[in-house]
Design a protein around this motif. Structure first.
Motif, PDB file in Angstrom:
ATOM      1  N   LEU A  84       0.818  -1.202   0.000  1.00  0.00           N
ATOM      2  CA  LEU A  84       0.000   0.000   0.000  1.00  0.00           C
ATOM      3  C   LEU A  84       0.857   1.259   0.000  1.00  0.00           C
ATOM      4  O   LEU A  84       0.536   2.242  -0.673  1.00  0.00           O
ATOM      5  CB  LEU A  84      -0.941   0.009   1.202  1.00  0.00           C
ATOM      6  CG  LEU A  84      -1.941   1.156   1.271  1.00  0.00           C
ATOM      7  CD1 LEU A  84      -2.828   1.181   0.037  1.00  0.00           C
ATOM      8  CD2 LEU A  84      -2.775   1.042   2.525  1.00  0.00           C
ATOM      9  N   SER A  85       1.967   1.230   0.713  1.00  0.00           N
ATOM     10  CA  SER A  85       2.846   2.406   0.703  1.00  0.00           C
ATOM     11  C   SER A  85       3.459   2.615  -0.680  1.00  0.00           C
ATOM     12  O   SER A  85       3.652   3.746  -1.112  1.00  0.00           O
ATOM     13  CB  SER A  85       3.934   2.285   1.773  1.00  0.00           C
ATOM     14  OG  SER A  85       4.798   1.211   1.489  1.00  0.00           O
ATOM     15  N   VAL A  87       1.912   1.709  -3.535  1.00  0.00           N
ATOM     16  CA  VAL A  87       0.799   2.193  -4.354  1.00  0.00           C
ATOM     17  C   VAL A  87       0.574   3.680  -4.109  1.00  0.00           C
ATOM     18  O   VAL A  87       0.278   4.434  -5.039  1.00  0.00           O
ATOM     19  CB  VAL A  87      -0.483   1.379  -4.059  1.00  0.00           C
ATOM     20  CG1 VAL A  87      -1.709   2.032  -4.688  1.00  0.00           C
ATOM     21  CG2 VAL A  87      -0.331  -0.044  -4.562  1.00  0.00           C
ATOM     22  N   ASN A  88       0.736   4.113  -2.841  1.00  0.00           N
ATOM     23  CA  ASN A  88       0.553   5.531  -2.531  1.00  0.00           C
ATOM     24  C   ASN A  88       1.579   6.410  -3.236  1.00  0.00           C
ATOM     25  O   ASN A  88       1.315   7.577  -3.506  1.00  0.00           O
ATOM     26  CB  ASN A  88       0.626   5.768  -1.018  1.00  0.00           C
ATOM     27  CG  ASN A  88      -0.633   5.333  -0.328  1.00  0.00           C
ATOM     28  OD1 ASN A  88      -1.686   5.254  -0.930  1.00  0.00           O
ATOM     29  ND2 ASN A  88      -0.516   5.024   0.952  1.00  0.00           N
ATOM     30  N   LEU A  89       2.741   5.864  -3.555  1.00  0.00           N
ATOM     31  CA  LEU A  89       3.756   6.642  -4.267  1.00  0.00           C
ATOM     32  C   LEU A  89       3.351   6.940  -5.704  1.00  0.00           C
ATOM     33  O   LEU A  89       3.600   8.026  -6.218  1.00  0.00           O
ATOM     34  CB  LEU A  89       5.091   5.894  -4.262  1.00  0.00           C
ATOM     35  CG  LEU A  89       5.831   5.823  -2.935  1.00  0.00           C
ATOM     36  CD1 LEU A  89       7.060   4.943  -3.084  1.00  0.00           C
ATOM     37  CD2 LEU A  89       6.220   7.211  -2.465  1.00  0.00           C
ATOM     38  N   GLY A  91       0.095   6.014  -7.028  1.00  0.00           N
ATOM     39  CA  GLY A  91      -1.352   6.102  -7.191  1.00  0.00           C
ATOM     40  C   GLY A  91      -1.927   4.810  -7.728  1.00  0.00           C
ATOM     41  O   GLY A  91      -1.214   3.912  -8.170  1.00  0.00           O
ATOM     42  N   ASP A  93      -5.204   1.634  -7.509  1.00  0.00           N
ATOM     43  CA  ASP A  93      -6.042   0.807  -6.651  1.00  0.00           C
ATOM     44  C   ASP A  93      -5.177  -0.178  -5.871  1.00  0.00           C
ATOM     45  O   ASP A  93      -4.117  -0.587  -6.332  1.00  0.00           O
ATOM     46  CB  ASP A  93      -7.041   0.053  -7.538  1.00  0.00           C
ATOM     47  CG  ASP A  93      -8.128  -0.621  -6.736  1.00  0.00           C
ATOM     48  OD1 ASP A  93      -8.411  -0.148  -5.620  1.00  0.00           O
ATOM     49  OD2 ASP A  93      -8.696  -1.604  -7.232  1.00  0.00           O
ATOM     50  N   ALA A  94      -5.647  -0.562  -4.697  1.00  0.00           N
ATOM     51  CA  ALA A  94      -4.938  -1.546  -3.858  1.00  0.00           C
ATOM     52  C   ALA A  94      -5.880  -2.716  -3.594  1.00  0.00           C
ATOM     53  O   ALA A  94      -6.562  -2.747  -2.562  1.00  0.00           O
ATOM     54  CB  ALA A  94      -4.480  -0.899  -2.563  1.00  0.00           C
ATOM     55  N   SER A 136      -2.309   3.528  13.014  1.00  0.00           N
ATOM     56  CA  SER A 136      -1.623   3.591  11.734  1.00  0.00           C
ATOM     57  C   SER A 136      -0.177   3.189  11.914  1.00  0.00           C
ATOM     58  O   SER A 136       0.357   3.185  13.018  1.00  0.00           O
ATOM     59  CB  SER A 136      -1.710   5.000  11.149  1.00  0.00           C
ATOM     60  OG  SER A 136      -1.080   5.906  12.005  1.00  0.00           O
ATOM     61  N   ASN A 140       1.356   7.126   8.894  1.00  0.00           N
ATOM     62  CA  ASN A 140       0.491   7.325   7.737  1.00  0.00           C
ATOM     63  C   ASN A 140      -0.882   6.766   8.049  1.00  0.00           C
ATOM     64  O   ASN A 140      -1.029   5.589   8.309  1.00  0.00           O
ATOM     65  CB  ASN A 140       1.059   6.616   6.498  1.00  0.00           C
ATOM     66  CG  ASN A 140       2.392   7.179   6.093  1.00  0.00           C
ATOM     67  OD1 ASN A 140       2.622   8.372   6.235  1.00  0.00           O
ATOM     68  ND2 ASN A 140       3.270   6.343   5.610  1.00  0.00           N
ATOM     69  N   LYS A 143      -3.188   2.888   7.082  1.00  0.00           N
ATOM     70  CA  LYS A 143      -2.395   1.704   6.773  1.00  0.00           C
ATOM     71  C   LYS A 143      -2.315   0.726   7.933  1.00  0.00           C
ATOM     72  O   LYS A 143      -1.717  -0.308   7.803  1.00  0.00           O
ATOM     73  CB  LYS A 143      -0.972   2.099   6.404  1.00  0.00           C
ATOM     74  CG  LYS A 143      -0.856   2.754   5.082  1.00  0.00           C
ATOM     75  CD  LYS A 143       0.594   2.900   4.762  1.00  0.00           C
ATOM     76  CE  LYS A 143       0.806   3.893   3.669  1.00  0.00           C
ATOM     77  NZ  LYS A 143       2.201   4.174   3.465  1.00  0.00           N
TER      78      LYS A 143
END
Length: 158
Positions: A84-85, A87-89, A91, A93-94, A136, A140, A143
């Motif tokens: 997820l971290s 994907v956050n970089l 953008g 879907d997760a 979290s 963050n 998460k």
């Protein structure tokens, strides 16, 4: 090899590698077992109608209202938090985290429905689902783990 090199090897390579392997092998097994358990329990309470409508669609005659709730706190494992971290970089879907949230929602609704079934209810109306972040990782939000609270009005025949 000096002792500190061995320590660094363990701390930075071996322990994280073992964590990744465990997350990739054990987590899917736990998820499959949970989904099978949800399917089995949902089949047992399928006679209780659940609706977000404010009026009864199934219950007729005199009924006694009762507040019923279902709550679950579910977290993502280390591997999903890591993915997820990433994907956050960039953008996007997760899907792995979506599966966790879907299981958590099903569990909360199921706990509420089981409570209503224990009261003898035939229907639950005005169902609402609320979410909140409990903790979290790495500062963050979103998460760590979160709570899903499901509540509604059970209609119990008199």
């Amino acid at each position: 090899m000096p002792w500190w090199v061995t320590l660094l090897l363990w701390v930075f390579i071996i322990i994280p590698l073992v964590g990744v392997v465990v997350a990739l092998v054990v987590a899917p097994v736990i998820e499959r077992r949970h989904v099978a358990d949800l399917d089995e329990r949902e089949a047992r309470v399928q006679d209780v109608a659940v609706s977000n409508l404010t009026t009864a669609a199934v219950a007729t005659g005199a009924v006694r209202p009762a507040l019923v709730t279902g709550s679950v706190v579910m977290g993502v494992d280390w591997w999903k938090a890591f993915v997820l971290s990433l994907v956050n970089l960039v953008g996007g879907d997760a899907p792995a985290v979506d599966r966790v949230m879907t299981r958590a929602r099903r569990e909360a609704v199921l706990r509420m429905t089981e409570e209503a079934a224990a009261l003898g209810a035939v229907e639950i109306v005005n169902v609402r689902i609320d979410t909140s972040t409990i903790s979290s990782q790495n500062g963050n939000s979103g998460k760590g783990s979160g709570e899903i609270l499901c509540h509604g009005t059970a209609l119990v025949p008199r």
